[in-house]
Write a protein that holds these residues in place. Structure first.
Motif, short mmCIF file in Angstrom:
data_model
loop_
_atom_site.label_atom_id
_atom_site.label_comp_id
_atom_site.label_asym_id
_atom_site.label_seq_id
_atom_site.Cartn_x
_atom_site.Cartn_y
_atom_site.Cartn_z
N CYS A 73 51.94 48.79 46.78
CA CYS A 73 52.21 48.68 45.35
C CYS A 73 52.89 49.95 44.84
O CYS A 73 52.44 51.05 45.12
CB CYS A 73 50.89 48.45 44.62
N CYS A 76 50.24 51.28 41.71
CA CYS A 76 48.95 51.95 41.97
C CYS A 76 48.86 52.50 43.39
O CYS A 76 47.83 53.04 43.77
CB CYS A 76 47.78 51.01 41.67
N CYS A 89 50.35 42.84 44.26
CA CYS A 89 49.30 43.79 44.59
C CYS A 89 47.93 43.15 44.34
O CYS A 89 47.69 42.58 43.28
CB CYS A 89 49.46 45.04 43.73
N CYS A 92 45.98 45.59 41.38
CA CYS A 92 46.33 45.60 39.96
C CYS A 92 47.16 44.39 39.54
O CYS A 92 47.44 44.20 38.37
CB CYS A 92 47.07 46.90 39.60
ZN LIG Z 1 48.82 47.79 42.40
#
Ligand SMILES: [Zn+2]
Length: 115
Positions: A73, A76, A89, A92
């Protein structure tokens, strides 16, 4: 069938490898199939004996190693393994991800008989 031509390509690679080593027979082959490669493992396993028939790969054991999709990702920085149809992801939910693995279709190892 897509998998049959893949299996035939694989057998051709195995034949070249085996002949270069002076082998008379391939006894076992391990293939890595990524979950995002578009190769259907069951169909590939089904096609394999047809592709090997009459070659020095005939009768070889086929071992399939399945690899999950792996994405990193950008938001994050987490690496996760989502479903291939929905590359987001898992932490998140962002779709701003970089595909890191899962497209593999390759030979991991080969066992041969050398007289
Ligand atoms: Zn993420």
């Amino acid at each position: 069938m897509h998998e049959l031509s893949l299996a035939q390509g694989l057998v051709e690679q195995l034949r070249q490898t085996a002949e270069a080593e002076g082998a008379t027979r391939v006894t076992s082959v391990t293939v890595v199939i990524g979950n995002y490669s578009g190769v259907e493992p069951d169909a590939f396993e089904f096609a394999f004996p047809f592709a090997t028939e009459g070659t020095l790969v005939d009768g070889a054991e086929l071992i399939i190693d399945l690899l999950p999709v792996s994405v990193e990702c950008r938001q994050c920085k987490t690496t996760s393994h989502p479903e291939p149809i929905n590359l987001v992801c898992m932490k998140c939910g962002s779709d701003d991800v970089v595909l890191q693995g899962g497209r593999e279709f390759l030979i991991r190892s080969v066992e041969i008989d050398v007289p």
